[in-house]
Design an enzyme around this catalytic site. Structure first.
Site, mmCIF file in Angstrom:
data_model
loop_
_atom_site.group_PDB
_atom_site.id
_atom_site.type_symbol
_atom_site.label_atom_id
_atom_site.label_comp_id
_atom_site.label_asym_id
_atom_site.label_seq_id
_atom_site.Cartn_x
_atom_site.Cartn_y
_atom_site.Cartn_z
ATOM 1 N N HIS A 92 0.645 -1.197 -0.043
ATOM 2 C CA HIS A 92 0.087 0.115 -0.053
ATOM 3 C C HIS A 92 0.757 1.366 0.023
ATOM 4 C CE1 HIS A 92 0.079 -0.999 4.238
ATOM 5 N NE2 HIS A 92 0.121 0.537 4.545
ATOM 6 N N PHE A 117 7.848 19.804 2.702
ATOM 7 C CA PHE A 117 7.889 18.291 2.546
ATOM 8 C C PHE A 117 8.996 17.503 2.799
ATOM 9 C CE2 PHE A 117 6.924 14.516 -0.582
ATOM 10 C CZ PHE A 117 5.859 14.047 0.392
HETATM 11 N N1 INI Z 1 4.154 4.319 7.402
HETATM 12 C C1 INI Z 1 5.003 4.948 6.711
HETATM 13 O O1 INI Z 1 5.489 6.298 7.467
HETATM 14 N N2 INI Z 1 6.046 4.314 6.089
HETATM 15 C C2 INI Z 1 5.750 3.351 5.370
HETATM 16 O O2 INI Z 1 6.612 2.767 4.801
HETATM 17 C C3 INI Z 1 4.611 2.621 5.751
HETATM 18 N N3 INI Z 1 4.354 1.430 5.183
HETATM 19 O O3 INI Z 1 5.176 0.772 4.691
HETATM 20 O O4 INI Z 1 3.113 0.759 5.293
HETATM 21 C C4 INI Z 1 3.789 3.255 6.847
HETATM 22 N N4 INI Z 1 2.512 2.673 7.102
HETATM 23 C C5 INI Z 1 1.810 3.168 8.123
HETATM 24 C C6 INI Z 1 0.962 4.223 8.032
HETATM 25 O O5 INI Z 1 1.657 5.465 7.779
HETATM 26 C C7 INI Z 1 -0.027 4.367 9.084
HETATM 27 O O6 INI Z 1 0.598 4.957 10.197
HETATM 28 C C8 INI Z 1 -0.742 3.184 9.394
HETATM 29 O O7 INI Z 1 -1.545 2.808 8.093
HETATM 30 C C9 INI Z 1 -1.918 3.438 10.577
HETATM 31 O O8 INI Z 1 -2.955 4.532 9.922
#
Ligand code: INI
Length: 157
Positions: A92, A117
């Site tokens: 995702h 950013f």
């Molecule tokens: N969040 C990130 O900051 N980097 C990532 O690579 C990542 N991946 O790989 O899934 C990631 N997922 C968590 C997302 O940001 C949310 O915190 C989570 O889905 C809860 O809402």
């Protein structure tokens, strides 16, 4: 000599700039380096530690809503959003990275508070390391520089 009025940010405003950093905890090994780079730029430009706030969120997906909340406090002239989204780690990637970028842009335009950013969106860990203080610089430091420039610009508008 030109008579065109050119408005651009200097870094002179830094001494009394009020800045919020938001750091995502996900991929913290990388984001800590972005945060260190951002703080290094702010402090070396003369921003007092007491003028800087750091908020932490779980992941990059949460950066926009936290940025919006911070912008609405009216306490900060700029926000620096820091995170790291790695494609290799998740299917995702597009959702997290896209939502984060779109959301941060929307917060900036809707609130009028500049949001720098400093979120890495990379293919793999090697690319992340390269942008977190090694051979491709430090995107957290770049974002901090952007925040200072935007504060300097906005103070003249
Ligand atoms: N969040 C990130 O900051 N980097 C990532 O690579 C990542 N991946 O790989 O899934 C990631 N997922 C968590 C997302 O940001 C949310 O915190 C989570 O889905 C809860 O809402």
């Amino acid at each position: 000599m030109t008579t065109i009025r050119t408005i651009e940010g200097s870094f002179l405003a830094a001494q009394d700039a009020r800045i919020a950093i938001i750091s995502a905890r996900f991929n913290r090994f990388i984001v800590d380096q972005l945060e260190a780079g951002a703080l290094d730029v702010l402090l070396r430009h003369g921003v007092p530690q007491t003028q800087i706030a750091i908020a932490r969120v779980p992941g990059a997906f949460e950066l926009p809503v936290a940025a919006k909340r911070l912008a609405h406090t009216g306490n900060y002239e700029a926000i620096i959003a820091l995170g790291c989204v790695i494609r290799g780690g998740t299917s995702h990637f597009e959702y997290v990275a896209g939502t984060c970028a779109d959301g941060l842009a929307r917060v900036a335009t809707e609130t009028g508070v500049p949001v720098a950013f400093g979120v890495l969106t990379v293919e793999d860990l090697t690319q992340a390391i390269e942008r977190a203080g090694t051979k491709a610089g430090n995107k957290g430091a770049d974002a901090a520089q952007t925040a200072l420039e935007m504060i300097g610009l906005f103070r003249q508008l």
